[in-house]
Design a protein around this motif. Structure first.
Motif, short mmCIF file in Angstrom:
data_model
loop_
_atom_site.label_atom_id
_atom_site.label_comp_id
_atom_site.label_asym_id
_atom_site.label_seq_id
_atom_site.Cartn_x
_atom_site.Cartn_y
_atom_site.Cartn_z
N PRO A 201 2.98 11.35 -12.24
CA PRO A 201 3.61 10.75 -11.06
C PRO A 201 2.98 9.42 -10.65
CG PRO A 201 2.33 12.68 -10.44
CD PRO A 201 2.38 12.65 -11.94
N ARG A 202 1.69 9.29 -10.76
CA ARG A 202 1.02 8.05 -10.35
C ARG A 202 1.46 6.89 -11.26
NH1 ARG A 202 -3.28 7.23 -7.08
NH2 ARG A 202 -3.60 9.46 -7.06
N ARG A 203 1.52 7.15 -12.55
CA ARG A 203 1.90 6.10 -13.49
C ARG A 203 3.36 5.68 -13.30
NH1 ARG A 203 0.75 6.73 -19.80
NH2 ARG A 203 1.18 4.59 -20.35
N ARG B 60 0.88 -1.18 0.00
CA ARG B 60 0.00 0.00 0.00
C ARG B 60 0.90 1.21 0.00
NH1 ARG B 60 -4.44 0.46 4.42
NH2 ARG B 60 -5.81 -0.19 2.75
N GLY B 61 0.50 2.24 -0.73
CA GLY B 61 1.30 3.45 -0.78
C GLY B 61 0.57 4.61 -1.40
N LEU B 62 1.29 5.70 -1.57
CA LEU B 62 0.70 6.92 -2.11
C LEU B 62 1.75 7.65 -2.93
CD1 LEU B 62 -1.85 8.72 -2.02
CD2 LEU B 62 -0.79 9.91 -0.11
N PRO B 63 1.54 7.78 -4.24
CA PRO B 63 2.52 8.51 -5.06
C PRO B 63 2.46 10.00 -4.74
CG PRO B 63 0.60 7.96 -6.37
CD PRO B 63 0.42 7.30 -5.03
N ASN B 64 3.57 10.69 -4.96
CA ASN B 64 3.59 12.13 -4.74
C ASN B 64 4.59 12.81 -5.66
OD1 ASN B 64 6.23 12.09 -3.51
ND2 ASN B 64 5.27 11.31 -1.65
N GLU B 65 4.82 14.08 -5.43
CA GLU B 65 5.66 14.89 -6.33
C GLU B 65 7.14 14.51 -6.31
OE1 GLU B 65 5.49 16.63 -2.35
OE2 GLU B 65 3.89 16.14 -3.74
N ARG B 66 7.58 13.65 -5.40
CA ARG B 66 8.98 13.24 -5.37
C ARG B 66 9.41 12.51 -6.64
NH1 ARG B 66 10.20 10.35 0.25
NH2 ARG B 66 8.04 9.75 0.12
N TYR B 67 8.45 12.02 -7.42
CA TYR B 67 8.77 11.23 -8.60
C TYR B 67 8.80 12.06 -9.88
CZ TYR B 67 7.29 8.22 -4.93
OH TYR B 67 7.16 7.65 -3.71
N LEU B 68 8.62 13.35 -9.76
CA LEU B 68 8.55 14.21 -10.95
C LEU B 68 9.91 14.74 -11.35
CD1 LEU B 68 5.39 16.34 -10.07
CD2 LEU B 68 5.53 14.24 -11.42
N ASN B 69 10.12 14.86 -12.66
CA ASN B 69 11.33 15.49 -13.16
C ASN B 69 11.12 17.01 -13.18
OD1 ASN B 69 9.98 16.25 -15.56
ND2 ASN B 69 10.62 14.37 -16.61
#
Length: 112
Positions: A84-86, A65-74
């Motif tokens: 980010p979710r994808r 279980r988790g939650l995507p966020n802005e840390r994954y954005l370039n």
């Protein structure tokens, strides 16, 4: 060890760290993963980095279980030509596969 928020609503009370090497030969893979869920070990560092945690484990199965966020954005606000979710969802299958494999294949080593 201090508690760490993995994602909103989920805190690891023991912080972040890997499983002690001496325990790897003491427990099966399934037992090790269940001990993470039961907070007998700190959360793995990857749980903080990817904002997810292991919530359920059984023979050959691992549930996260988790939650995507802005840390994954370039810098342009995307991630590998996706939102980010994808991007976050693409990172999870490899982790899930490894945990489900460990739940099946790691057995106690015989002590000599």
């Amino acid at each position: 060890m201090s508690e760490v928020e993995l994602y909103p609503g989920r805190v690891s009370p023991l912080g972040l760290r890997t499983i002690p090497h001496c325990d790897i030969s003491r427990y099966t893979g399934l037992e090790l993963l269940q001990r993470i869920i039961d907070n007998k070990y700190p959360a793995p560092p990857i749980s903080f980095q990817l904002s997810f945690d292991l919530t359920e484990v059984s023979e050959g199965r691992a549930v996260f279980r988790g939650l995507p966020n802005e840390r994954y954005l370039n810098p342009l606000g995307g991630c590998m030509a996706a939102g980010p979710r994808r991007c976050w969802i693409r990172l999870l299958p490899a982790r899930c596969k490894r945990c489900s494999t460990r739940a099946r294949s790691i057995r106690r080593r015989s002590s000599r």
